[in-house]
Scaffold this motif. Structure first.
Motif, short mmCIF file in Angstrom:
data_model
loop_
_atom_site.label_atom_id
_atom_site.label_comp_id
_atom_site.label_asym_id
_atom_site.label_seq_id
_atom_site.Cartn_x
_atom_site.Cartn_y
_atom_site.Cartn_z
N ALA A 182 1.73 1.16 -50.13
CA ALA A 182 2.55 1.66 -48.86
C ALA A 182 4.03 1.09 -48.86
O ALA A 182 4.09 -0.15 -49.35
N MET A 183 4.87 1.44 -48.42
CA MET A 183 6.27 1.01 -48.01
C MET A 183 6.37 0.44 -46.45
O MET A 183 6.20 1.49 -45.69
N SER A 184 6.82 -0.64 -46.44
CA SER A 184 6.78 -1.08 -44.99
C SER A 184 7.84 -0.39 -44.16
O SER A 184 9.07 -0.23 -44.64
N ASN A 185 7.62 -0.03 -43.13
CA ASN A 185 8.50 0.70 -42.09
C ASN A 185 8.95 -0.31 -41.06
O ASN A 185 9.63 0.05 -40.07
N ARG A 186 8.67 -1.57 -41.14
CA ARG A 186 9.02 -2.50 -39.81
C ARG A 186 10.56 -2.76 -40.02
O ARG A 186 11.08 -3.16 -38.89
N GLY A 187 11.17 -2.61 -41.18
CA GLY A 187 12.66 -3.14 -41.11
C GLY A 187 13.13 -2.72 -42.45
O GLY A 187 12.44 -1.95 -43.34
N SER A 188 14.40 -2.61 -42.51
CA SER A 188 15.22 -2.06 -43.55
C SER A 188 15.17 -3.07 -44.88
O SER A 188 15.18 -2.56 -46.00
N ALA A 225 21.14 -6.78 -31.71
CA ALA A 225 21.30 -5.16 -31.44
C ALA A 225 21.07 -4.41 -32.79
O ALA A 225 20.36 -3.42 -32.91
N ASP A 226 21.90 -4.88 -33.71
CA ASP A 226 21.78 -3.82 -35.08
C ASP A 226 20.38 -4.40 -35.76
O ASP A 226 19.85 -3.24 -36.40
N ALA A 227 19.67 -5.53 -35.74
CA ALA A 227 18.54 -5.92 -36.22
C ALA A 227 17.45 -5.10 -35.49
O ALA A 227 16.37 -4.56 -36.06
N ILE A 228 17.57 -4.79 -34.24
CA ILE A 228 16.51 -4.00 -33.28
C ILE A 228 16.62 -2.48 -33.86
O ILE A 228 15.59 -1.92 -34.17
N ALA A 229 17.90 -2.06 -34.02
CA ALA A 229 18.17 -0.55 -34.23
C ALA A 229 17.39 -0.12 -35.68
O ALA A 229 16.97 0.72 -35.97
N THR A 230 17.53 -1.37 -36.49
CA THR A 230 16.86 -0.93 -38.07
C THR A 230 15.41 -1.45 -37.88
O THR A 230 14.98 -1.30 -39.01
N ASN A 231 14.95 -1.96 -37.08
CA ASN A 231 13.60 -2.04 -37.04
C ASN A 231 13.18 -3.45 -37.55
O ASN A 231 12.01 -3.75 -37.80
N ASP A 232 14.26 -4.38 -37.66
CA ASP A 232 14.01 -5.56 -38.36
C ASP A 232 13.74 -6.46 -37.41
O ASP A 232 13.12 -7.87 -37.81
N LEU A 233 13.81 -6.36 -36.09
CA LEU A 233 13.39 -7.09 -34.90
C LEU A 233 12.56 -6.35 -33.91
O LEU A 233 13.13 -5.17 -33.47
N PRO A 234 11.80 -6.62 -33.08
CA PRO A 234 11.44 -6.02 -31.93
C PRO A 234 12.24 -6.23 -30.79
O PRO A 234 13.37 -6.99 -30.95
N ASN A 235 12.29 -5.22 -29.77
CA ASN A 235 13.20 -5.14 -28.61
C ASN A 235 13.03 -6.19 -27.59
O ASN A 235 13.70 -6.11 -26.59
N ASP A 236 12.07 -7.20 -27.85
CA ASP A 236 11.78 -8.08 -26.76
C ASP A 236 12.09 -9.63 -27.20
O ASP A 236 11.61 -10.38 -26.46
N VAL A 237 12.97 -9.67 -28.03
CA VAL A 237 13.44 -11.23 -28.37
C VAL A 237 14.03 -11.84 -27.37
O VAL A 237 15.15 -11.23 -26.68
#
Length: 452
Positions: A182-188, A225-237
């Protein structure tokens, strides 16, 4: 008598000089993972085939073969010998190992071909019958069984490459092939430290950071915001404090301050512990640092706090305000701090008095010879920051040291620090010098005992 004691103390004082060199701007911010797809190759003395979650290095002469034979799975097996049971990629590996083209199976590891520390290959084995008796046959040939799917009649496990052909000869085996990873989809991007720390194995056991709160102290997280947009971070930091960006200024020996390093650390933490709750505390001064420690420990209720900042005005020889603030919460919180990268840019020694040109200078020589200065070369447009400390207590130093930089002919003072230490001052001196010429500049650094 008091004066004599002070002089003796000065002779045996330990001094530390930390020297910071800079030739190029200091980039800060996002993680430094290679942003390459699995089909790209870096050409250098060591060629890397890199993917977000896995990488391997092979010699240049092997790179083209790796690219064509493994990544594109070019068939070169003998159908009569293998009857098509062994997949092309595995057959290619066996052929290269058996022919002596590759001395170590580790050289063939790739995003598609996983090899463990014991030189075993991870495989899928498709069976006609997945009964326990048939599985026992596989184990007898050295297969370490990880999973058995009776519905698909498929086994996942680890096997030495030497035993793959023998496995293929079993009448119950229909195919041996590589697993479908599998390839991770959590972030870029995925931190390379994830595999080094074996965090992926811990997550497979159910340890994902769920229920744990992790606070991060750094320069800030302005690009969150950029990290959240790419799913590298969750939106509740959560965020505490603020940061103002600063551009680099080489004449002031000032590196760029991007306010984004906290985001980078948070991305790494999130890669390793994706279910942990995160908070970022922005810091620009030591007082802000102490405030962030309190914010994260009380308002965020952190279980873990990590920071990557250093403060050269903090005592080298004793705990200061920052260390005390951390100590106050360390009994309840796991605190992790970056050790820094100054091991090769510092000097530590007892002060050895040397009378030189009317001054009482430190003797840098390790022998009986006299050496009143440390020779330094500063590259074009480079700069040097020198910080001197000695082992007096902060706020009560009465030994007055100075530090200076002179040209190589010792005719011109280029930079110096001559602060007063008269009983109620800090034992620290520091200066910055920028070589604004187009040529490398050789200089000398000297430490003088002015009084004490």
């Amino acid at each position: 008598m008091i004066s004599k004691k002070l002089i003796l103390l000065a002779v045996f004082l330990t001094i530390v000089i930390v020297i910071i060199f800079a030739v190029l701007p200091f980039p800060q911010g996002n993680k430094t993972n290679d942003d390459l797809s699995s089909s790209q190759t870096l050409k250098s003395d060591q060629v890397q085939v890199v993917d977000k979650n896995y990488q391997t290095s092979v010699s240049s002469e092997q790179a083209d073969n790796l690219q064509t034979e493994l990544l594109f799975a070019r068939r070169n097996q003998d159908p009569k010998e293998t009857t098509g049971i062994i997949s092309t990629t595995l057959a290619t590996m066996l052929d290269r190992m058996n022919s002596g083209q590759i001395s170590s199976v580790q050289d063939l590891a790739s995003v598609r071909l996983h090899i463990d520390d014991a030189d075993r290959v991870q495989v899928y084995i498709e069976l006609f019958d997945s009964s326990s008796a048939q599985i026992s046959e596989l184990r007898a040939l050295g297969l370490e069984v990880e999973l058995i799917n009776d519905n698909l009649k498929m086994v996942q496990g680890w096997i030495f490459y030497e035993n793959i052909s023998e496995l293929a000869s079993l009448g119950n085996v229909s195919q041996i092939k590589l697993p479908n990873y599998a390839m991770s989809n959590r972030g870029s991007r995925m931190t390379e430290g994830d595999r080094l720390l074996l965090a992926d194995k811990l997550r497979s056991m159910g340890y994902s950071g769920k229920g744990v709160k992790i606070g991060i102290i750094s320069d800030g997280g302005n690009d969150i915001a950029d990290a959240i947009a790419t799913n590298d971070l969750p939106n509740d930091v959560k965020r505490f404090g603020s940061c103002s960006e600063r551009s680099a200024n080489r004449s002031q020996c000032r590196p760029q301050w991007t306010c984004n390093e906290g985001t980078a650390i948070a991305e790494i933490v999130h890669d390793i512990a994706p279910d942990a709750s995160l908070a970022i505390g922005a810091v620009g001064t030591s007082l802000e640092f102490i405030e962030r420690v309190n914010d994260l420990s009380t308002r965020f209720d952190a279980d873990v706090i990590v920071d990557d900042l250093g403060f050269f005005n903090e005592p080298f020889f004793a705990d200061g305000a920052i260390a005390n603030a951390v100590s106050n919460v360390a009994d309840e919180i796991v605190y992790v701090s970056a050790a820094g990268n100054s091991a090769d840019t510092h000097y530590e020694a007892e002060f050895k008095a040397l009378s030189y040109l009317g001054g009482n200078l430190h003797n840098f020589s390790n022998s009986s010879a006299s050496d009143p200065a440390m020779d330094i070369e500063i590259l074009p447009d480079g700069y040097v920051v020198a910080i001197l400390q000695w082992n007096d207590r902060f706020g009560s130093s009465s030994n007055d040291y100075d530090i200076g930089l002179v040209d190589f002919s010792e005719t011109q003072i280029l930079a110096s620090s001559e602060d007063l230490q008269a009983g109620s001052h800090d034992p620290i001196e520091a200066f910055c010098y920028h070589n604004n010429s187009s040529s490398a500049q050789r200089v000398k650094l000297a430490v003088e005992l002015y009084a004490g």
